[in-house]
Design a protein around this motif. Structure first.
Motif, PDB file in Angstrom:
ATOM      1  N   GLN A  69      45.202 -30.006  51.101  1.00 16.03           N
ATOM      2  CA  GLN A  69      46.369 -29.274  50.611  1.00 16.03           C
ATOM      3  C   GLN A  69      45.940 -28.123  49.714  1.00 16.03           C
ATOM      4  OE1 GLN A  69      49.147 -31.683  48.402  1.00 16.03           O
ATOM      5  NE2 GLN A  69      50.743 -30.128  48.447  1.00 16.03           N
ATOM      6  N   ALA A  70      44.949 -28.346  48.859  1.00 18.72           N
ATOM      7  CA  ALA A  70      44.456 -27.277  47.986  1.00 18.72           C
ATOM      8  C   ALA A  70      43.835 -26.154  48.815  1.00 18.72           C
ATOM      9  CB  ALA A  70      43.441 -27.838  47.000  1.00 18.72           C
ATOM     10  N   THR A  71      43.092 -26.524  49.868  1.00 18.88           N
ATOM     11  CA  THR A  71      42.491 -25.513  50.738  1.00 18.88           C
ATOM     12  C   THR A  71      43.569 -24.684  51.428  1.00 18.88           C
ATOM     13  OG1 THR A  71      40.588 -26.957  51.118  1.00 18.88           O
ATOM     14  CG2 THR A  71      40.928 -25.179  52.688  1.00 18.88           C
ATOM     15  N   ALA A  72      44.631 -25.332  51.854  1.00 18.73           N
ATOM     16  CA  ALA A  72      45.730 -24.612  52.506  1.00 18.73           C
ATOM     17  C   ALA A  72      46.388 -23.635  51.531  1.00 18.73           C
ATOM     18  CB  ALA A  72      46.759 -25.596  53.047  1.00 18.73           C
ATOM     19  N   GLN A  73      46.546 -24.051  50.282  1.00 16.19           N
ATOM     20  CA  GLN A  73      47.148 -23.167  49.290  1.00 16.19           C
ATOM     21  C   GLN A  73      46.248 -21.967  49.009  1.00 16.19           C
ATOM     22  OE1 GLN A  73      47.862 -25.809  46.005  1.00 16.19           O
ATOM     23  NE2 GLN A  73      49.812 -26.543  46.821  1.00 16.19           N
ATOM     24  N   VAL A  74      44.940 -22.207  48.936  1.00 15.47           N
ATOM     25  CA  VAL A  74      44.001 -21.103  48.702  1.00 15.47           C
ATOM     26  C   VAL A  74      44.028 -20.142  49.889  1.00 15.47           C
ATOM     27  CG1 VAL A  74      41.548 -20.539  48.513  1.00 15.47           C
ATOM     28  CG2 VAL A  74      42.511 -22.351  47.109  1.00 15.47           C
ATOM     29  N   THR A  75      44.049 -20.697  51.099  1.00 13.05           N
ATOM     30  CA  THR A  75      44.086 -19.854  52.294  1.00 13.05           C
ATOM     31  C   THR A  75      45.345 -18.994  52.312  1.00 13.05           C
ATOM     32  OG1 THR A  75      42.847 -21.529  53.501  1.00 13.05           O
ATOM     33  CG2 THR A  75      44.012 -19.886  54.812  1.00 13.05           C
ATOM     34  N   GLU A  76      46.466 -19.581  51.953  1.00 11.70           N
ATOM     35  CA  GLU A  76      47.718 -18.821  51.914  1.00 11.70           C
ATOM     36  C   GLU A  76      47.665 -17.727  50.850  1.00 11.70           C
ATOM     37  OE1 GLU A  76      52.533 -19.528  51.350  1.00 11.70           O
ATOM     38  OE2 GLU A  76      51.180 -21.245  51.387  1.00 11.70           O
ATOM     39  N   ALA A  77      47.095 -18.051  49.679  1.00  5.13           N
ATOM     40  CA  ALA A  77      46.996 -17.054  48.614  1.00  5.13           C
ATOM     41  C   ALA A  77      46.082 -15.899  49.026  1.00  5.13           C
ATOM     42  CB  ALA A  77      46.484 -17.703  47.335  1.00  5.13           C
ATOM     43  N   ASN A  80      47.941 -13.705  51.469  1.00  2.00           N
ATOM     44  CA  ASN A  80      48.912 -12.849  50.787  1.00  2.00           C
ATOM     45  C   ASN A  80      48.219 -11.675  50.097  1.00  2.00           C
ATOM     46  OD1 ASN A  80      51.067 -14.411  51.589  1.00  2.00           O
ATOM     47  ND2 ASN A  80      51.070 -15.654  49.733  1.00  2.00           N
TER      48      ASN A  80
END
Length: 113
Positions: A69-77, A80
């Protein structure tokens, strides 16, 4: 339990199979004569059971889930941020220059003389 193992990722299935095989391959140890010991010492010396291994695996799965989940958030950031940079440079490349102003001007009769 076999159906439940089939739903797990292959790495976890291999690890569980290795634990079970190790437990099956170990020769049965002779039962020692019971000696009066404090109960806490007897509990500390027992080998981990299959349930202990399952609990540890569940904890590892929970940690891996959090990391995913943290990796997905970093990828999304990062996505962006790249989008913002792209839009910033895209707008900058459309800035007016002498040639673009020249193309948009319509020459008038007074400009010819």
């Amino acid at each position: 339990m076999t159906e439940q193992l089939a739903n797990l990722p292959p790495e976890l299935q291999a690890r569980i199979n290795a634990i079970v095989e190790q437990a099956n391959a170990a020769p049965p140890q002779p039962q020692p004569q019971p000696q009066p010991q404090p109960q806490s010492a007897a509990l500390a010396q027992r080998p981990p059971s299959l349930m202990d291994h399952i609990v540890a695996l569940r904890q590892e799965v929970a940690i891996l889930s959090q990391q995913t989940q943290a990796t997905a958030q970093v990828t999304e950031a990062v996505g962006n941020a790249v989008g913002q940079l792209y839009s910033m440079f895209f707008q900058q490349s459309e800035a007016t220059t002498y040639s673009s102003e020249f193309q948009t001007q319509r020459p008038g009769v007074e400009d010819d003389y």
